[in-house]
Each structure stands twice: as C-alpha cells, then as structure tokens.
Design an enzyme around this catalytic site. Structure first.
Site, PDB file in Angstrom:
ATOM      1  N   SER A   1       0.848  -1.181   0.000  1.00 23.25           N
ATOM      2  CA  SER A   1       0.000   0.000   0.000  1.00 23.25           C
ATOM      3  C   SER A   1       0.894   1.246   0.000  1.00 23.25           C
ATOM      4  O   SER A   1       1.680   1.431  -0.911  1.00 23.25           O
ATOM      5  CB  SER A   1      -0.970  -0.036   1.182  1.00 23.25           C
ATOM      6  OG  SER A   1      -2.045   0.846   0.987  1.00 23.25           O
TER       7      SER A   1
ATOM      8  N   ASP B   1      -9.662  -3.715  -5.653  1.00 19.04           N
ATOM      9  CA  ASP B   1      -9.102  -2.867  -4.597  1.00 19.04           C
ATOM     10  C   ASP B   1      -9.628  -1.440  -4.771  1.00 19.04           C
ATOM     11  O   ASP B   1      -9.458  -0.834  -5.834  1.00 19.04           O
ATOM     12  CB  ASP B   1      -7.578  -2.888  -4.685  1.00 19.04           C
ATOM     13  CG  ASP B   1      -6.895  -2.228  -3.497  1.00 19.04           C
ATOM     14  OD1 ASP B   1      -7.569  -1.498  -2.750  1.00 19.04           O
ATOM     15  OD2 ASP B   1      -5.693  -2.446  -3.322  1.00 19.04           O
TER      16      ASP B   1
ATOM     17  N   HIS C   1      -8.347  -5.023  -1.403  1.00 22.68           N
ATOM     18  CA  HIS C   1      -7.089  -4.428  -0.948  1.00 22.68           C
ATOM     19  C   HIS C   1      -6.238  -5.432  -0.180  1.00 22.68           C
ATOM     20  O   HIS C   1      -5.017  -5.376  -0.219  1.00 22.68           O
ATOM     21  CB  HIS C   1      -7.385  -3.213  -0.071  1.00 22.68           C
ATOM     22  CG  HIS C   1      -6.173  -2.375   0.230  1.00 22.68           C
ATOM     23  ND1 HIS C   1      -5.439  -1.739  -0.745  1.00 22.68           N
ATOM     24  CD2 HIS C   1      -5.567  -2.069   1.405  1.00 22.68           C
ATOM     25  CE1 HIS C   1      -4.435  -1.068  -0.192  1.00 22.68           C
ATOM     26  NE2 HIS C   1      -4.490  -1.257   1.108  1.00 22.68           N
TER      27      HIS C   1
END
Length: 725
Positions: free
Chosen positions: A575, A661, A697
């Site tokens: 991320s 995501d 995600h």
C-alpha cells in the site's frame, strides 16, 4: 527461471496529457484505468498468465511454505468467548473451512465478578454442551467468490444479530439482520454501506455510515430495524478532505460522530434516546486541532473527557464542561482540568472505560502500554482541579523488550478489561484484567503446532543512523542458532505513512522465513508513529522523502553488518509501503536483490490530482495538495515511483494487486510494471504483475487463500535471494 522462453504481454500506448502548474506529463498507459474495458481485462488476464508461467518453478517452494503455515496452525482454533448480555459469543475455525463459525453459550449471573466474567472452557475440535451455532460463514459464503465480514454485533438482549458482508472485495457492505431465536434472516437489509455499524436502543435502531462515489464515508444514518420506514440522515460531511466515523460513547448515552483527517477533527454528539435530533458540535475544525471526546456524567451534569493536541504535540487528556456558544478555543481551554499532561516523550494514543476504571493507551520509545485509573478519581479531579490528581497503574507481567499490548474490549457495564498481548516471539495471548483486584488472568495463547520453542529465536532493537543523524529504530528477528559472524540473506520490511506503527506481532508465516536462515528486519522509518507525533510529521508532505531515504539508510547500515549478505537483501512493503518500495528502487536499485510491492501506491501523483478517484481528496493532508500548490506538485513529482524510473539495472520486482481494490486501484501497479519494462536496463529481471481478478485491498478472502498468497510472496523473495531449500 524460464524467463528467456516467455514473452511478457506488451500494452499499447495511448497518449494521455496531464498538465498542472505549467508542467506536462505524457502518460501512455492511463488507458488501463478503464476497468469495464474488455481490452483492459484481457490484458490483465494475460499479465496474470505470464506471471504464473514465469514463476512456475517457484511452485514447489510455495507449496512447502503453504504446508508449513497450515501444519503450524491449529485448523480448529477458536476465539476467547466475549460476554454480551446474558450470552458468551465466540467463533471456531473448522478443518477445511475458509471462514469462522460463530456460536453462543449462556452466561452466569451469579457469583463474584471473576466468576461471572470467566468464559466457558471451549476446547478446539470438541462440542461444548449447550452451545448454539448462530452463523456458519462457510455455509453463508459457499456460493461467493469473495466474502468478508465487516461487522458482527449481537444485541445485548440476545434476540438480533447484525452483520455486514462484502461479496466483491470493494469494501462496500450489505447490512443484514438475523433473528438468533429462529435462525432466520429478516427481509430488512441495507446495501452499499461502510463496515462499522452498531445497534442502539435495545437493537430497535441501527447507526450506519454510507460512502460516497469516491469511497469516502460521508453520511451517518439511523435505521429503524424491521419497520420498513425511510432511514433518517443524521449528519452529512460535505468536506471531501474529511473522513466520517461514528461510535457509541462508552457510557452509552450518545452517538459520537467524528469528522477527521490527519491534522484536525470535529466531534459531534447526539443523545442515544433521540438519535434523530440535531448533533451538537464540540470544537469546530477551524480550531485546527486533533481531538476526541467522550461524554462523562459528573454530579448529574454532562461533562467531557477530551484527548487533544492543542499546544500539545503528543496529545494530553483533560476534563472539561460542555463548550459555550461563541467562545474561542483559547477561552474554552482555560476551563480544562488536566488528567494526563503533555509529554515530549510519551504519545497518548487513546482512552476508554470499564465499569470502574479509565483506561489509557500511550506510546513511549516505540512501545504502547496500558494504564488505568479509578473512574471515581475523575469527579474529584474536576472539583479540586489539581495539577496531577489522578493516579494511574499498569498491569504487571509484560516484560519483554519488544511487545505489543492493546485493548481488545472495555465496556461501561463490565468490570473486566480484555487485553491482547503479542511479540515477535510470543504468539498472541488474550488476558482478562480485573483492575479492582489487580488480577491478570491468561485466557488463551494461540497454539503453534510442530513444537515451536520461542528460545529458538531472537528479536531485539537496534538503531540505524540516517544521513541527517536521526537514529532510526529497527527490529531484528532471526533464529537463535544462526552464526551472526557470517553473512545471511535479509528481508527488510517498511511502511512509514499515516502515523501507523509497525508494532511487534507474532507471525506463523514468518517462521518459514526464519527457519531458512533469513534475517527479518523491520525499519521503523519516519512517517510512522513509533516515536511520537513529530516522527510522523517529519515523514509527511514536504518532508516525505525522509521516509524513503531512511529506508535506504537502514539498508546501508544492515549491509555493513557481518551478519548481512549485502548482495542478498530483499525489500518488502504494501500500500503506502508499496509507494515506499517504488521510491526506494528508484533511489538505490543496486542495494536490493528483490522487491515485493503489495498493492503499491506507485502512481500517487496522478491519483491525488483527481479528487473524483477513491479517497484522493483525503490524501491531501498526508501528501499535500498538488492541485492547489505548485511546490507540492513539484515535490511529489520528484519522488512518485511511476514518474522517476531510471534507465539502470533494477532487481527482481513483483507488484501484487487485486482488481477490486478500492484503496489503491489496480491500475497503479499495472502502469508501473509496464513503464518499468520499457525504461529500466534490459539486463534487469522482467518486472511482474500478479493480479487477483476477484480480490480486494487485502487480496483474496479466506484463510487458505490468504496463506497461499503469503506463500507466493515469500517464495518470490526467497527465490531471488537464493534461498530455495
């Protein structure tokens, strides 16, 4: 590797012009953003197939790691029962099951507090006589490609269960209600909501939040359960830089609505008994402070306990009356009474209540600790207004050098505080702490099968100097029998954003790395929260590059150690940590043998320049606003990974992403990998894009799926570090 026999897919180029502040950037791969395009989907599928083929020789190692994780995990493991009303609630995993099964068991209402709050003894793999299955998630999700449970809340009266379910991985949930007495779901449901919802008023109403088109939570509603009436909008947050949240206050008197970003906050209160009334604003965002407030009854009048950063960088805790209309923050603050004063060395992180005690979490020198004070001291402190009139105590028994202790459960009607404890060497433990008698009871330690012995491993803190002289804390984990006078491969992990701290945590999968003679290092770089608020501020906005250079400086420090093989260092992050990976590779690709970038935020400037994209406007308080500020634009463009690739040799790279995501869109790693292949030195290993066409995600759903994803990541890194046995 069979790389020379395979050809990666080559995306077409379509000129896309991005112009801001007189700067023009031509982006040839922006067309990949069209998720509905059959051409885009076919290209992504081709990338997935190429990655699968090119890494086929890693499959035996992946399978070995997967089996090691599975064999060390108790497949019938369970949670420690939580008491809610007159029932204990808990979940079990079952062999072969991807998801938990939830149960309940009747609680005792007789005896002292320890007796009443001692959970039943639930044995893995055995039926507890009298237990009732209330939700089997494996059965519920049997026809779903993806399943994630967002909320699970039984009503205190034991009649209704509220759950929210994500079936795609895009973190948009459907709210449903189960009659636990009949086992049937109500026809009542609420689509497209955020995860955090909760019952109020004896489960007759539900508070929930709706995200906008950019996935920003922005509206709070109250729903009359089972009535078929129109839901009432309680509050709408129009500012697209603010994230909306709602909770029930600890004393169960109010709904607490919080609008916040990383720099300032607004808190509003609504009486639980009148949830459709107008919210009361406490301190407006124009005051420019971060704070959180809980109502507190003192002598029959509503007061507040406020954690704030007004002239207190690391926050302090104060008692206050309700603010008066029209008064300034400076005037209001003059009436505040300190409970915990500001410290340059201690960061207050939060507070809550049990029936008898105030509970505070605070971080000092990277470690979070828990402190308690009797609630009865608070009204005394308010009356006497003494500078340090509240006495705190700390549960004894937490004595490792590196550990994480966190509050799992604290409730206004319960005398017990439930604490989670873990470290790099200690599997997760659950304790119940009874502060009145200062009794700490171990309820469960997560078992590790196969004869795990913590004495076989070492974990300790070291400090690496950054170029500007700042000492960066690092955590070093390895097998105890490793000859540290000889060089070994290293995996270095980092994050460094949003004031998130990479706290010590036990990991069964990590054992597969350590047992292969690899040293695992976590770099607690600036931009995180490990060393207080200033540590975060010195790694955000126009100081963001500190995050990247800190990571590289940690690598240089490690590489000079006798125990590290400088030619076999891999880096790992996800991320915002994926942005870190991209920036680090552009800065010093020669320092790494391999890089695993999970859901990487590598096209950050493009994303943040478009406020219509998911969460973009919320990012302005973290990175700056490049739309309005040319200095921020230029600064971000100078480090954004996608725009700063160099024509030199890069290490082996795998970018891992998922089609659904909503936090970091798949298009960022897809564009990055395409640009890397085009621009880096051709002698580099071909960068890979691994995409899950059904995940979110966090990747796919289910524990076996997750274990296989971890095994893939580790096998990729280990293979390129030369660790295949």
């Amino acid at each position: 590797m069979a790389e020379q026999n395979l050809t990666p897919p080559v995306p077409k180029k379509v000129e896309h012009r991005r112009e801001h502040h007189g700067d023009v950037f031509i982006d040839p791969y922006e067309w990949l953003r069209d998720k509905e395009s059959e051409e885009v989907l076919n290209y992504l599928k081709a990338e997935a197939a190429y990655t699968e083929a090119i890494t086929a020789d890693e499959q035996p190692l992946r399978e070995s790691i997967f089996n090691e994780i599975k064999d060390r995990t108790l497949l019938s493991d369970l949670t420690v029962p939580n008491r809610i009303g007159d029932w204990w609630y808990y979940s079990r995993m079952v062999p072969g099951g991807q998801y938990p099964v939830f149960y309940r068991y009747p609680a005792l209402n007789e005896g002292d507090e320890v007796v009443r709050y001692t959970p039943p003894t639930v044995t893995p793999g055995e039926v507890l006589e009298g237990e009732v299955v209330i939700l089997d998630c494996n059965e519920y999700a049997k026809d779903m490609e993806f399943f994630s449970l967002g909320s699970f809340q039984p009503a205190r009266n034991g009649k209704l269960l509220s759950i929210s379910v994500d079936e795609k991985g895009d973190e948009r949930y459907e709210q449903r209600f189960l009659n636990m007495e009949t086992g049937s779901f109500l026809e009542d449901s609420i689509p497209n909501i955020a995860a955090g919802s909760f019952f109020i008023n004896h489960a007759e109403q539900l508070i929930y939040i709706v995200p906008d088109e950019s996935w920003r939570p922005w509206r709070v509603y109250v729903h009359d359960v089972g009535q078929g009436t129109e839901d009432h909008l309680i509050y709408e947050e129009p500012d697209n830089t603010m994230w909306l949240g709602a909770t029930m206050s600890s004393d169960r008197s109010s709904v607490v609505i919080t609008s916040s970003n990383s720099e300032y906050t607004e808190v509003r209160l609504i009486p639980i008994r009148e949830p459709k009334s107008e919210p009361t604003l406490l301190i407006p965002k124009s005051a420019g402070i971060e704070y959180y407030a809980e109502p507190l009854n003192i002598a029959g009048e509503q007061h507040l306990l406020i954690q704030h950063d007004y002239n207190a960088l690391n926050s302090e805790l104060v008692l206050a009356d309700m603010p008066r209309e029209g008064e300034s923050l400076e005037e209001y603050a003059q009436r505040w009474v300190p409970v915990i004063r500001h410290s340059e060395h201690v960061r207050l992180e939060g507070f809550t209540f049990t029936a008898t005690h105030l509970v505070v979490t605070a971080r000092a020198d990277t470690t979070t600790r828990i402190f308690l004070a009797p609630r009865e001291q608070l009204p005394i402190q308010w009356r006497r207004r003494r500078p340090a009139g509240v006495t705190f105590m700390e549960p004894a028994g937490f004595d490792e050098e590196l550990y994480t202790a966190s509050v799992l459960r604290a409730e206004n009607y319960s005398p017990v505080l439930r604490i989670a404890y873990t470290s790099y060497l200690t599997p997760r433990r659950v304790y119940d702490y009874f502060p009145m008698s200062q009794t700490l009871l171990l309820r469960r330690e997560t078992p590790v099968l196969g004869g795990y012995n913590r004495e076989d491993y070492r974990a300790y803190r070291d400090w690496a100097p950054a170029a500007d002289g700042t000492l960066i804390p690092i955590s070093v984990i390895h097998r105890a029998d490793l000859d540290m006078s000889k060089p070994h491969p290293v995996i270095q992990y980092g994050y460094g954003s949003y004031e998130s701290s990479m706290d010590p945590m036990f990991s069964i999968p990590m054992l597969s790395i350590l047992d292969r003679g690899v040293i695992y290092v976590i770099a607690h770089i600036r931009g995180g929260g490990e060393m207080g608020r200033s540590w975060y501020q010195n790694g955000k906005k126009l100081a963001k590059k500190n995050t990247f250079t800190d990571f590289v400086d940690v690598t240089s420090y490690i590489a000079a150690k006798p125990w590290a093989d400088a030619a076999r260092i891999g880096c790992y992050g996800g991320s915002a940590g994926g942005l870190l990976m991209g920036a680090v590779l552009n800065l010093a690709p020669e320092k790494y043998a391999a890089c695993l970038a999970a859901v990487p935020f590598v096209d950050a400037l493009t994303t943040i320049l478009d406020p219509e994209l998911p969460l973009s406007a919320l990012e302005w308080e973290e990175w700056g606003n490049p739309i309005e500020d040319p200095e921020v634009y230029a600064y971000m463009k100078s480090y954004t990974p996608y725009e700063n690739i160099r024509p030199v040799r890069y290490p082996a790279i795998a970018a891992v992403t998922s089609l659904h995501d909503t936090r970091v869109l798949y298009v960022e790693p897809a564009k990055w990998v395409a640009a890397l292949r085009e621009q880096i030195d051709p002698s580099s290993p071909v960068p890979l894009l691994k995409i899950d066409m059904s995940g979110g995600h966090g990747g796919g759903s289910g524990r076996y799926t997750r274990w296989r994803e971890i095994a893939w990541d580790y096998a990729f890194l280990l293979t390129h570090l030369g660790v295949t046995k």
